[in-house]
Design a protein around this motif. Structure first.
Motif, PDB file in Angstrom:
ATOM      1  N   ASN A  47       0.802  -1.228   0.000  1.00 28.91           N
ATOM      2  CA  ASN A  47       0.000   0.000   0.000  1.00 28.91           C
ATOM      3  C   ASN A  47       0.831   1.273   0.000  1.00 28.91           C
ATOM      4  O   ASN A  47       0.375   2.318   0.465  1.00 28.91           O
ATOM      5  N   GLN A  48       2.052   1.196  -0.493  1.00 35.41           N
ATOM      6  CA  GLN A  48       2.907   2.378  -0.591  1.00 35.41           C
ATOM      7  C   GLN A  48       3.045   2.779  -2.059  1.00 35.41           C
ATOM      8  O   GLN A  48       2.903   1.945  -2.953  1.00 35.41           O
ATOM      9  N   GLU A  49       3.343   4.070  -2.278  1.00 34.52           N
ATOM     10  CA  GLU A  49       3.623   4.552  -3.627  1.00 34.52           C
ATOM     11  C   GLU A  49       5.071   4.204  -3.936  1.00 34.52           C
ATOM     12  O   GLU A  49       5.997   4.782  -3.362  1.00 34.52           O
ATOM     13  N   VAL A  50       5.250   3.249  -4.841  1.00 33.68           N
ATOM     14  CA  VAL A  50       6.589   2.733  -5.145  1.00 33.68           C
ATOM     15  C   VAL A  50       6.938   3.083  -6.583  1.00 33.68           C
ATOM     16  O   VAL A  50       6.109   2.899  -7.486  1.00 33.68           O
ATOM     17  N   VAL A  51       8.148   3.569  -6.836  1.00 32.03           N
ATOM     18  CA  VAL A  51       8.555   3.809  -8.221  1.00 32.03           C
ATOM     19  C   VAL A  51       9.836   3.038  -8.538  1.00 32.03           C
ATOM     20  O   VAL A  51      10.749   2.972  -7.720  1.00 32.03           O
ATOM     21  N   ASP A  52       9.853   2.411  -9.711  1.00 28.67           N
ATOM     22  CA  ASP A  52      11.037   1.707 -10.210  1.00 28.67           C
ATOM     23  C   ASP A  52      11.668   2.613 -11.258  1.00 28.67           C
ATOM     24  O   ASP A  52      11.076   2.877 -12.308  1.00 28.67           O
ATOM     25  N   LEU A  53      12.867   3.126 -10.968  1.00 26.00           N
ATOM     26  CA  LEU A  53      13.550   4.024 -11.912  1.00 26.00           C
ATOM     27  C   LEU A  53      14.404   3.205 -12.883  1.00 26.00           C
ATOM     28  O   LEU A  53      15.314   2.490 -12.458  1.00 26.00           O
ATOM     29  N   GLY A  54      14.124   3.329 -14.174  1.00 31.88           N
ATOM     30  CA  GLY A  54      14.827   2.513 -15.165  1.00 31.88           C
ATOM     31  C   GLY A  54      14.309   1.090 -15.056  1.00 31.88           C
ATOM     32  O   GLY A  54      15.048   0.144 -14.761  1.00 31.88           O
ATOM     33  N   ALA A  55      13.009   0.925 -15.305  1.00 28.09           N
ATOM     34  CA  ALA A  55      12.329  -0.343 -14.999  1.00 28.09           C
ATOM     35  C   ALA A  55      12.688  -1.477 -15.945  1.00 28.09           C
ATOM     36  O   ALA A  55      12.428  -2.644 -15.641  1.00 28.09           O
ATOM     37  N   GLY A  56      13.291  -1.155 -17.103  1.00 25.56           N
ATOM     38  CA  GLY A  56      13.695  -2.213 -18.028  1.00 25.56           C
ATOM     39  C   GLY A  56      12.518  -3.083 -18.410  1.00 25.56           C
ATOM     40  O   GLY A  56      11.452  -2.590 -18.797  1.00 25.56           O
ATOM     41  N   THR A  57      12.673  -4.388 -18.282  1.00 22.64           N
ATOM     42  CA  THR A  57      11.595  -5.299 -18.657  1.00 22.64           C
ATOM     43  C   THR A  57      10.693  -5.617 -17.468  1.00 22.64           C
ATOM     44  O   THR A  57       9.898  -6.553 -17.520  1.00 22.64           O
ATOM     45  N   GLY A  58      10.844  -4.854 -16.376  1.00 25.84           N
ATOM     46  CA  GLY A  58       9.857  -4.879 -15.298  1.00 25.84           C
ATOM     47  C   GLY A  58      10.191  -5.690 -14.060  1.00 25.84           C
ATOM     48  O   GLY A  58       9.381  -5.750 -13.132  1.00 25.84           O
ATOM     49  N   MET A  59      11.370  -6.303 -14.027  1.00 25.87           N
ATOM     50  CA  MET A  59      11.691  -7.220 -12.929  1.00 25.87           C
ATOM     51  C   MET A  59      11.338  -6.690 -11.537  1.00 25.87           C
ATOM     52  O   MET A  59      10.619  -7.342 -10.778  1.00 25.87           O
ATOM     53  N   LEU A  60      11.829  -5.506 -11.185  1.00 21.80           N
ATOM     54  CA  LEU A  60      11.609  -5.001  -9.817  1.00 21.80           C
ATOM     55  C   LEU A  60      10.187  -4.481  -9.645  1.00 21.80           C
ATOM     56  O   LEU A  60       9.557  -4.702  -8.603  1.00 21.80           O
ATOM     57  N   ALA A  61       9.672  -3.788 -10.667  1.00 23.22           N
ATOM     58  CA  ALA A  61       8.313  -3.256 -10.597  1.00 23.22           C
ATOM     59  C   ALA A  61       7.310  -4.392 -10.398  1.00 23.22           C
ATOM     60  O   ALA A  61       6.385  -4.297  -9.577  1.00 23.22           O
ATOM     61  N   ILE A  62       7.485  -5.469 -11.126  1.00 25.80           N
ATOM     62  CA  ILE A  62       6.573  -6.615 -11.018  1.00 25.80           C
ATOM     63  C   ILE A  62       6.703  -7.252  -9.632  1.00 25.80           C
ATOM     64  O   ILE A  62       5.701  -7.577  -8.992  1.00 25.80           O
ATOM     65  N   GLY A  63       7.934  -7.372  -9.157  1.00 27.87           N
ATOM     66  CA  GLY A  63       8.142  -7.912  -7.803  1.00 27.87           C
ATOM     67  C   GLY A  63       7.384  -7.094  -6.769  1.00 27.87           C
ATOM     68  O   GLY A  63       6.709  -7.645  -5.892  1.00 27.87           O
TER      69      GLY A  63
END
Ligand code: SAH
Length: 202
Positions: A47-63
């Motif tokens: 429930n936090q606002e999370v941003v992935d900088l340089g998300a590439g193919t999404g690995m961290l954002a998806i996690g």
């Protein structure tokens, strides 16, 4: 939960044609799961606002989306962002991530948490542009950096509104496309760095 995230992240597709100039490489799923889980355990994902900088193919954002974060994925390479969208859809979190095609320098919004594996910049200082941006826009950051940059990173964070909260070492294999002058994969030491904004820096 960490094992489940790592298992799902092992299905994330890599860059179709990694751009050497953008130092594109995908975070190993196990390390990505460790990063996301560390952030989750400290209350910086759910429930936090999370941003992935340089998300590439999404690995961290998806996690982070799998761990119930409210996620924005920022990436300037359109092709990579398309793959990230497909990956998120395939893993059932396509609706939980906002994909933004942009240079991170143009970001002005604030977030609770930055997660990122920025370019290590074997030949330039791009990595520090990412770290500077992250410390500016979020109250907690989780990122991967070359261990050889550790002292510079510590100095950089000390001179910001954040302090280092954690630092853990890993060895990863960087692909030959990654700006090194060799055709072999390189084993490199990296740190998983955590920072948090200090009371007086708020
Ligand atoms: N986060 C992904 C990709 C890491 S590689 C993962 O963990 O797997 C770093 C990414 O940063 C690349 O996709 C590259 O295209 C992107 N990038 C590099 N400079 C950028 C910039 N100035 N603005 C936005 N994205 C950038």
């Amino acid at each position: 939960m960490k094992t489940e995230i790592a298992r799902k992240l092992s299905q994330v597709e890599d860059f179709r044609q990694p751009r050497i100039s953008l130092e594109q490489y995908m975070t190993p799923p196990q390390l990505a799961a460790d990063l996301v889980y560390a952030a989750y355990m400290r209350g910086d994902i759910e429930n936090q606002e999370v941003v992935d900088l340089g998300a590439g193919t999404g690995m961290l954002a998806i996690g982070a989306a799998l761990a119930s974060g409210d996620v924005t994925a920022v990436e300037k390479d359109r092709e990579a962002l398309e793959v990230a969208r497909e990956n998120a859809g395939k893993l059932g979190v396509g609706e939980d991530i906002e994909f933004v095609e942009s240079d991170i320098e143009e970001l002005e919004d604030s977030f609770d948490t930055v997660i990122m594996n920025p370019p290590f910049s074997v030949h330039s200082d791009t990595g520090f542009d990412f770290i500077g941006k992250a410390l500016e826009i979020a109250s907690a950051t989780y990122f991967i950096a070359l261990a050889s940059a550790r002292e510079r990173i510590k100095d950089f964070v000390e001179n910001s509104t954040h302090e280092i909260e954690g630092l853990e070492s890993y060895t990863i294999s960087l692909p030959a496309t990654y700006g090194f002058h060799t055709s072999e994969n390189e084993e490199v030491e990296v740190d998983l760095v955590t920072t948090r904004r200090t009371q007086d820096g708020a």
